[in-house]
Write a protein that holds these residues in place. Structure first.
Motif, PDB file in Angstrom:
ATOM      1  N   ARG A  19       1.000  -1.248  -0.181  1.00 39.78           N
ATOM      2  CA  ARG A  19      -0.046   0.087   0.163  1.00 39.78           C
ATOM      3  C   ARG A  19       0.961   1.207   0.053  1.00 39.78           C
ATOM      4  O   ARG A  19       0.644   2.057  -0.681  1.00 39.78           O
ATOM      5  N   ARG A  20       2.204   1.355   0.839  1.00 38.11           N
ATOM      6  CA  ARG A  20       2.843   2.474   0.833  1.00 38.11           C
ATOM      7  C   ARG A  20       3.561   2.464  -0.493  1.00 38.11           C
ATOM      8  O   ARG A  20       3.662   3.861  -0.927  1.00 38.11           O
ATOM      9  N   GLN A  21       4.031   1.570  -1.101  1.00 37.00           N
ATOM     10  CA  GLN A  21       4.591   1.649  -2.385  1.00 37.00           C
ATOM     11  C   GLN A  21       3.693   2.310  -3.592  1.00 37.00           C
ATOM     12  O   GLN A  21       3.859   3.099  -4.460  1.00 37.00           O
ATOM     13  N   ALA A  41     -11.336   8.102   1.786  1.00 42.23           N
ATOM     14  CA  ALA A  41     -10.559   7.526   0.740  1.00 42.23           C
ATOM     15  C   ALA A  41      -9.432   6.636   1.532  1.00 42.23           C
ATOM     16  O   ALA A  41      -9.014   5.910   0.812  1.00 42.23           O
ATOM     17  N   SER A  42      -8.590   7.288   2.155  1.00 45.29           N
ATOM     18  CA  SER A  42      -7.541   6.618   2.886  1.00 45.29           C
ATOM     19  C   SER A  42      -7.877   5.313   3.522  1.00 45.29           C
ATOM     20  O   SER A  42      -7.189   4.398   3.313  1.00 45.29           O
ATOM     21  N   ARG A  43      -8.843   5.345   4.226  1.00 44.22           N
ATOM     22  CA  ARG A  43      -9.510   4.291   4.710  1.00 44.22           C
ATOM     23  C   ARG A  43      -9.824   3.095   3.582  1.00 44.22           C
ATOM     24  O   ARG A  43      -9.615   1.727   3.758  1.00 44.22           O
ATOM     25  N   PHE A  79      -7.432   4.395  -4.671  1.00 43.31           N
ATOM     26  CA  PHE A  79      -6.095   5.089  -4.673  1.00 43.31           C
ATOM     27  C   PHE A  79      -6.504   6.426  -5.558  1.00 43.31           C
ATOM     28  O   PHE A  79      -5.763   7.241  -5.299  1.00 43.31           O
ATOM     29  N   SER A  80      -7.178   6.123  -6.775  1.00 42.95           N
ATOM     30  CA  SER A  80      -7.337   7.222  -7.781  1.00 42.95           C
ATOM     31  C   SER A  80      -8.214   8.584  -6.872  1.00 42.95           C
ATOM     32  O   SER A  80      -7.851   9.408  -7.040  1.00 42.95           O
ATOM     33  N   ARG A  81      -9.115   8.000  -6.033  1.00 45.54           N
ATOM     34  CA  ARG A  81      -9.907   8.951  -5.414  1.00 45.54           C
ATOM     35  C   ARG A  81      -8.957   9.872  -4.582  1.00 45.54           C
ATOM     36  O   ARG A  81      -9.305  10.876  -4.386  1.00 45.54           O
ATOM     37  N   LEU A  82      -8.221   8.950  -3.700  1.00 44.70           N
ATOM     38  CA  LEU A  82      -7.277   9.615  -2.964  1.00 44.70           C
ATOM     39  C   LEU A  82      -6.494  10.482  -3.500  1.00 44.70           C
ATOM     40  O   LEU A  82      -6.195  11.640  -3.130  1.00 44.70           O
ATOM     41  N   SER A  83      -5.930  10.236  -4.758  1.00 48.81           N
ATOM     42  CA  SER A  83      -4.844  10.992  -5.298  1.00 48.81           C
ATOM     43  C   SER A  83      -5.412  12.175  -5.730  1.00 48.81           C
ATOM     44  O   SER A  83      -5.014  13.302  -5.738  1.00 48.81           O
ATOM     45  N   ASP A  84      -6.703  12.177  -6.388  1.00 42.90           N
ATOM     46  CA  ASP A  84      -7.356  13.133  -6.834  1.00 42.90           C
ATOM     47  C   ASP A  84      -7.693  14.338  -5.842  1.00 42.90           C
ATOM     48  O   ASP A  84      -7.814  15.263  -5.957  1.00 42.90           O
ATOM     49  N   ALA A  85      -8.197  13.658  -4.695  1.00 41.10           N
ATOM     50  CA  ALA A  85      -8.430  14.806  -3.608  1.00 41.10           C
ATOM     51  C   ALA A  85      -7.344  15.341  -3.038  1.00 41.10           C
ATOM     52  O   ALA A  85      -7.278  16.495  -2.581  1.00 41.10           O
ATOM     53  N   ILE A  86      -6.081  14.770  -3.009  1.00 41.40           N
ATOM     54  CA  ILE A  86      -4.879  15.279  -2.551  1.00 41.40           C
ATOM     55  C   ILE A  86      -4.218  16.382  -3.431  1.00 41.40           C
ATOM     56  O   ILE A  86      -3.608  17.203  -3.331  1.00 41.40           O
ATOM     57  N   ASN A  87      -4.195  15.522  -4.749  1.00 42.35           N
ATOM     58  CA  ASN A  87      -3.474  16.391  -5.925  1.00 42.35           C
ATOM     59  C   ASN A  87      -4.511  16.437  -7.037  1.00 42.35           C
ATOM     60  O   ASN A  87      -4.481  15.639  -8.084  1.00 42.35           O
ATOM     61  N   PRO A  88      -5.395  17.407  -7.229  1.00 45.50           N
ATOM     62  CA  PRO A  88      -6.289  17.386  -8.174  1.00 45.50           C
ATOM     63  C   PRO A  88      -5.766  17.552  -9.777  1.00 45.50           C
ATOM     64  O   PRO A  88      -6.387  17.004 -10.548  1.00 45.50           O
ATOM     65  N   GLU A  89      -4.732  17.976  -9.820  1.00 45.30           N
ATOM     66  CA  GLU A  89      -3.908  18.073 -11.081  1.00 45.30           C
ATOM     67  C   GLU A  89      -3.560  16.678 -11.591  1.00 45.30           C
ATOM     68  O   GLU A  89      -3.709  16.292 -12.844  1.00 45.30           O
TER      69      GLU A  89
END
Length: 112
Positions: A19-21, A41-43, A79-89
């Motif tokens: 998961r960390r990777q 999203a992280s959960r 993972f995509s939802r979390l990524s989008d929430a943290i980094n919208p670009e």
């Protein structure tokens, strides 16, 4: 019983390492002050990894340099939802890559 506990602990550690990777691979750097949406999203990513049935494929994928997107990963939407929430670009870049370099359809419509 300690053998079973040792195995379960090692398996859990293995899954958390993967998961960390994946978080690192996707450029997700969780911040301490996560909002409710980010916590959920992280959960979800944690749940997906702890229940994963393709850990071997995930390890092989990372061993090969993590090429492309992991189509075998049932947790990819989380993972995509979390990524989008943290980094919208990253959402825009991912959508452009999928569409062959064109802007997402909703953005193309908005620019008309």
């Amino acid at each position: 019983m300690s053998g079973l506990l040792t195995h379960m602990t090692a398996d859990f550690d293995r899954r958390l390492k993967l998961r960390r990777q994946m978080l690192h691979r996707m450029g997700i750097v969780p911040k301490q002050d996560l909002g409710t949406a980010l916590i959920e999203a992280s959960r979800d990513t944690l749940r997906c990894c702890t229940e994963c049935r393709t850990t071997e494929a995930c390890e092989v994928w990372f061993d090969r340099g993590a090429p492309g997107e992991p189509v075998f990963c049932s947790g990819q939407p989380a993972f995509s939802r979390l990524s989008d929430a943290i980094n919208p670009e990253t959402r825009v870049a991912r959508e452009e890559a999928r569409s062959g370099g064109q802007a997402p359809a909703r953005e193309r419509r908005a620019s008309r």
